[in-house]
Design a protein around this motif. Structure first.
Motif, PDB file in Angstrom:
ATOM      1  N   ILE A  82       0.734  -1.197  -0.169  1.00  0.00           N
ATOM      2  CA  ILE A  82       0.122  -0.086   0.132  1.00  0.00           C
ATOM      3  C   ILE A  82       0.813   1.329  -0.313  1.00  0.00           C
ATOM      4  N   ILE A  83       0.448   2.173  -0.803  1.00  0.00           N
ATOM      5  CA  ILE A  83       1.134   3.621  -0.614  1.00  0.00           C
ATOM      6  C   ILE A  83      -0.103   4.613  -0.348  1.00  0.00           C
ATOM      7  N   ALA A  84       0.008   5.099   0.883  1.00  0.00           N
ATOM      8  CA  ALA A  84      -0.995   6.055   1.438  1.00  0.00           C
ATOM      9  C   ALA A  84      -0.501   7.271   1.809  1.00  0.00           C
ATOM     10  N   CYS A  85      -1.842   8.255   1.070  1.00  0.00           N
ATOM     11  CA  CYS A  85      -1.173   9.689   1.672  1.00  0.00           C
ATOM     12  C   CYS A  85      -2.356  10.094   2.948  1.00  0.00           C
ATOM     13  N   VAL A  86      -1.737  10.755   3.879  1.00  0.00           N
ATOM     14  CA  VAL A  86      -2.685  11.237   4.939  1.00  0.00           C
ATOM     15  C   VAL A  86      -2.518  12.593   5.074  1.00  0.00           C
ATOM     16  N   SER A  87      -3.674  13.214   5.421  1.00  0.00           N
ATOM     17  CA  SER A  87      -3.434  14.963   5.609  1.00  0.00           C
ATOM     18  C   SER A  87      -4.625  15.174   6.760  1.00  0.00           C
ATOM     19  N   VAL A  88      -4.202  16.291   7.494  1.00  0.00           N
ATOM     20  CA  VAL A  88      -5.445  16.547   8.246  1.00  0.00           C
ATOM     21  C   VAL A  88      -6.625  17.214   7.726  1.00  0.00           C
ATOM     22  N   ASN A  89      -7.240  16.639   6.930  1.00  0.00           N
ATOM     23  CA  ASN A  89      -8.598  17.020   5.962  1.00  0.00           C
ATOM     24  C   ASN A  89      -9.576  16.049   6.045  1.00  0.00           C
ATOM     25  N   ASP A  90     -10.641  16.173   5.614  1.00  0.00           N
ATOM     26  CA  ASP A  90     -11.677  15.031   5.523  1.00  0.00           C
ATOM     27  C   ASP A  90     -11.646  14.295   4.304  1.00  0.00           C
ATOM     28  N   ALA A  91     -12.201  12.931   4.502  1.00  0.00           N
ATOM     29  CA  ALA A  91     -11.990  12.111   3.520  1.00  0.00           C
ATOM     30  C   ALA A  91     -12.515  12.445   2.099  1.00  0.00           C
ATOM     31  N   PHE A  92     -13.588  13.537   2.116  1.00  0.00           N
ATOM     32  CA  PHE A  92     -14.184  13.915   0.870  1.00  0.00           C
ATOM     33  C   PHE A  92     -13.060  14.877   0.126  1.00  0.00           C
ATOM     34  N   VAL A  93     -12.322  15.535   1.022  1.00  0.00           N
ATOM     35  CA  VAL A  93     -11.293  16.595   0.280  1.00  0.00           C
ATOM     36  C   VAL A  93     -10.085  15.614  -0.063  1.00  0.00           C
ATOM     37  N   MET A  94      -9.945  14.530   0.409  1.00  0.00           N
ATOM     38  CA  MET A  94      -8.802  13.772   0.179  1.00  0.00           C
ATOM     39  C   MET A  94      -9.339  13.045  -1.110  1.00  0.00           C
ATOM     40  N   GLN A  95     -10.437  12.560  -1.252  1.00  0.00           N
ATOM     41  CA  GLN A  95     -10.863  11.744  -2.323  1.00  0.00           C
ATOM     42  C   GLN A  95     -10.883  12.742  -3.422  1.00  0.00           C
ATOM     43  N   ALA A  96     -11.440  14.019  -3.393  1.00  0.00           N
ATOM     44  CA  ALA A  96     -11.287  14.847  -4.476  1.00  0.00           C
ATOM     45  C   ALA A  96      -9.922  15.350  -5.018  1.00  0.00           C
ATOM     46  N   TRP A  97      -8.932  15.361  -4.115  1.00  0.00           N
ATOM     47  CA  TRP A  97      -7.793  15.739  -4.521  1.00  0.00           C
ATOM     48  C   TRP A  97      -7.051  14.677  -5.206  1.00  0.00           C
ATOM     49  N   GLY A  98      -7.248  13.249  -4.805  1.00  0.00           N
ATOM     50  CA  GLY A  98      -6.730  12.345  -5.324  1.00  0.00           C
ATOM     51  C   GLY A  98      -7.108  12.355  -6.567  1.00  0.00           C
ATOM     52  N   GLU A  99      -8.481  12.385  -7.100  1.00  0.00           N
ATOM     53  CA  GLU A  99      -8.865  12.463  -8.357  1.00  0.00           C
ATOM     54  C   GLU A  99      -8.308  13.423  -9.249  1.00  0.00           C
ATOM     55  N   ALA A 100      -8.192  14.656  -8.901  1.00  0.00           N
ATOM     56  CA  ALA A 100      -7.707  15.820  -9.316  1.00  0.00           C
ATOM     57  C   ALA A 100      -6.176  15.345  -9.905  1.00  0.00           C
ATOM     58  N   GLN A 101      -5.511  14.532  -8.985  1.00  0.00           N
ATOM     59  CA  GLN A 101      -4.129  14.431  -9.250  1.00  0.00           C
ATOM     60  C   GLN A 101      -3.924  12.862  -9.956  1.00  0.00           C
ATOM     61  N   ASN A 102      -4.871  12.312 -10.275  1.00  0.00           N
ATOM     62  CA  ASN A 102      -4.725  11.142 -11.162  1.00  0.00           C
ATOM     63  C   ASN A 102      -4.270   9.782 -10.041  1.00  0.00           C
ATOM     64  N   ALA A 103      -4.452   9.965  -8.856  1.00  0.00           N
ATOM     65  CA  ALA A 103      -3.611   9.176  -7.823  1.00  0.00           C
ATOM     66  C   ALA A 103      -4.421   7.979  -7.479  1.00  0.00           C
ATOM     67  N   ASN A 104      -4.688   7.095  -8.718  1.00  0.00           N
ATOM     68  CA  ASN A 104      -5.423   5.828  -8.557  1.00  0.00           C
ATOM     69  C   ASN A 104      -4.963   4.947  -7.833  1.00  0.00           C
ATOM     70  N   GLU A 105      -3.208   4.805  -7.782  1.00  0.00           N
ATOM     71  CA  GLU A 105      -2.689   3.818  -6.937  1.00  0.00           C
ATOM     72  C   GLU A 105      -2.388   4.254  -5.480  1.00  0.00           C
ATOM     73  N   ILE A 106      -3.011   5.458  -5.135  1.00  0.00           N
ATOM     74  CA  ILE A 106      -2.644   5.848  -3.830  1.00  0.00           C
ATOM     75  C   ILE A 106      -3.749   5.885  -2.774  1.00  0.00           C
ATOM     76  N   MET A 107      -3.637   5.420  -1.855  1.00  0.00           N
ATOM     77  CA  MET A 107      -4.758   5.358  -1.018  1.00  0.00           C
ATOM     78  C   MET A 107      -4.799   6.821  -0.253  1.00  0.00           C
ATOM     79  N   MET A 108      -5.997   7.539  -0.435  1.00  0.00           N
ATOM     80  CA  MET A 108      -5.867   8.764   0.021  1.00  0.00           C
ATOM     81  C   MET A 108      -6.865   8.677   1.334  1.00  0.00           C
ATOM     82  N   LEU A 109      -6.158   9.092   2.493  1.00  0.00           N
ATOM     83  CA  LEU A 109      -6.488   8.878   3.696  1.00  0.00           C
ATOM     84  C   LEU A 109      -6.913  10.505   4.507  1.00  0.00           C
TER      85      LEU A 109
END
Length: 157
Positions: free
Chosen positions: A70-97
């Protein structure tokens, strides 16, 4: 601050998936796996969006080829923001947490209080975790981006 050789603390991280919201128990999520976890001060912010996340997007296949589950990215943001950011960055292989209340970040001892981001955020870091234990921890000095990059982590694997 957590150190190499220590187990991750019990905490919950959230992820928005196609099936809805998933609340992951950190100890279960990373059990019996090799994980690269990196943290950013904020989604959609300059260094995070221009360098940190994109580096892991580009090197994801090569990092996983080194035995990383697993490659995971975590930030002090909510899951909705993390999911939207992942989509905007084409981070399909990264678990956005999302660590919305910073409880995981605080349990690691890697929080920082910053007016620029409106309060408590995570320091920038990357770690390698094996079966829930930190085997490598690279924490950036304030306002730097060197040791937590995808390239630095890939070179160390």
């Amino acid at each position: 601050m957590i150190q190499q050789g220590q187990a991750l603390p019990a905490a919950t991280l959230s992820q928005l998936t196609a099936d809805g919201m998933v609340n992951h128990q950190v100890t279960e999520l990373f059990a019996n796996k090799k994980v690269v976890l990196f943290a950013v001060p904020g989604a959609f912010t300059p260094t995070c969006s221009e360098s940190h996340l994109p580096g892991f997007v580009v090197l994801a296949d090569q990092i996983k080829a080194k035995g990383v589950d697993i490659i995971a990215c975590v930030s002090v943001n909510d899951a909705f923001v993390m999911q939207a950011w992942g989509e905007a960055q084409n981070a399909n292989e990264i678990m956005m947490l999302g660590d919305g209340d910073a409880s995981f970040t605080k349990a690691l001892g890697l929080e920082m209080d910053t007016a620029a981001f409106g309060g408590i955020r995570s320091q920038r870091y990357a770690m390698v975790i094996e079966n829930g234990v930190v085997t490598q921890l690279n924490v950036e000095e304030p306002k730097t981006f060197e040791v937590s990059s995808a390239e630095a982590i890939f070179a160390s694997l």
